[in-house]
Design a protein around this motif. Sequence first.
Motif, short mmCIF file in Angstrom:
data_model
loop_
_atom_site.label_atom_id
_atom_site.label_comp_id
_atom_site.label_asym_id
_atom_site.label_seq_id
_atom_site.Cartn_x
_atom_site.Cartn_y
_atom_site.Cartn_z
N ARG A 16 31.54 11.99 84.60
CA ARG A 16 30.53 10.96 84.83
C ARG A 16 29.13 11.51 84.53
O ARG A 16 28.77 12.60 84.96
N MET A 17 28.36 10.71 83.78
CA MET A 17 27.04 11.16 83.33
C MET A 17 25.98 10.12 83.66
O MET A 17 26.17 8.93 83.42
N LEU A 18 24.86 10.60 84.21
CA LEU A 18 23.70 9.74 84.46
C LEU A 18 22.77 9.83 83.26
O LEU A 18 22.35 10.91 82.85
N VAL A 19 22.46 8.68 82.67
CA VAL A 19 21.56 8.61 81.52
C VAL A 19 20.26 7.96 81.99
O VAL A 19 20.20 6.74 82.18
N GLN A 49 32.02 8.71 81.28
CA GLN A 49 31.65 7.49 81.99
C GLN A 49 30.13 7.48 82.13
O GLN A 49 29.56 8.33 82.80
N MET A 50 29.48 6.51 81.47
CA MET A 50 28.01 6.48 81.45
C MET A 50 27.43 5.47 82.43
O MET A 50 27.82 4.30 82.43
N THR A 51 26.48 5.94 83.24
CA THR A 51 25.65 5.08 84.06
C THR A 51 24.23 5.21 83.52
O THR A 51 23.62 6.28 83.61
N ASP A 62 28.62 14.20 87.17
CA ASP A 62 28.92 15.57 86.77
C ASP A 62 27.81 16.19 85.95
O ASP A 62 27.68 17.42 85.90
N PHE A 63 26.98 15.35 85.32
CA PHE A 63 26.03 15.84 84.34
C PHE A 63 24.85 14.89 84.27
O PHE A 63 25.01 13.67 84.36
#
Length: 381
Positions: A95-98, A120-122, A141-142
């Motif tokens: 899971r990645m925060l953009v 998985q992009m948020t 996660d990133f």
Amino acid sequence: MATDSDLLPDSLLLNGREFRYDDIRQYPANSPTELNGYEAKVLDFCRQWLNGAQEFGLRTSGSTGAPQAIQMRRRQLAASAKRTGDYFDLGPGDRMLVCLNCEFVGGLMMLVRGFELNLQMTIVEPHADPLALVSAKEPFDFASFVPLQLRTVLDNGHSARLNTMRAILVGGASVDSSLNKAIQKLKVPVYLTYGMTETASHIALRRLNGPEASPHYRVLPGIHVEQDDRGCLTVRADVTDNQLIITNDRIRLLDAHTFEWLGRADFVINSGGVKVQAEKVEQVLEVALAEIDTANRRSFVIGRPDTRLGEQVTAFIEGKPLSAAQNKHLLALLSERLDRYERPRELVYVPEFRTTASGKLDRLGTVRASATTTQKDAAQP
């Protein structure tokens, strides 16, 4: 039991709304009509990527001049994304925060990593505290932040959420001493990035905290770097489409994979025949300001024309002028810690610094706007 195919995402979250990849491919036909301008631009890039576009128009950040439009090939962006994924072991289902501005390479490359690595992009619009825009129960996660965002996230008490991540990138501007001190309290590895639009985001990383913290950048595998006759970094790799990129960044090359960043060649000030690196003076100025004033002021240094010296070192400080006693103390500290020709000859106070569209400090714009809005205090040589 979940299989790899079960982990492959088929949608993303954008400002709290789910958008399925199949619908994005048909954008704007299958998309909600109530989209703001930022959401529309993000979905349009996603549509291009998902439909296999091979070339993309990007804008440079404009941190040292006017932003420029350049063309990048899909294979360059994909190569950069894969290299980051390999380095941090990111893969399907992570899971990645953009939260960076996706109109510039830092944010845009987060989207490319999401698609290429099946993350998985948020996605949230750029905000000082992006974690405030997503559920406290949503794990990541990133993530990648600009320094302002990371400082705000830490100030707002989100350290525990950060520490659940595998790695954090910070870039787009320098990390000052106070933020660096706060980063030392984090358990999650935090990396300062080095790169530019022309290299499809970062090509080197510097660990800021933990036992592997270093003052030097480590070049990612597969990136070839050298120095030109000015002592500036040159880069050639798949991310540059195997074209030689010549930068204006002065470095000390320690080995084929490690370098120390010294500053911009175009930020060298020739004062009385002595070459002064503006960034060195800025570091000393930043620490001195923090010692006498708690306002966490921004500052920078440039060379201004001088009939005797050629150029004089001039410091620009954001906010209201210091008191006479504080100013005297500041000048005394600078005199103690800098050589004669490195010391600022003038302190220029500016109510508010200008920034570029990508959020970086606009030095030239600030200098131009300062003529009628500043107070000056001459420093003694």
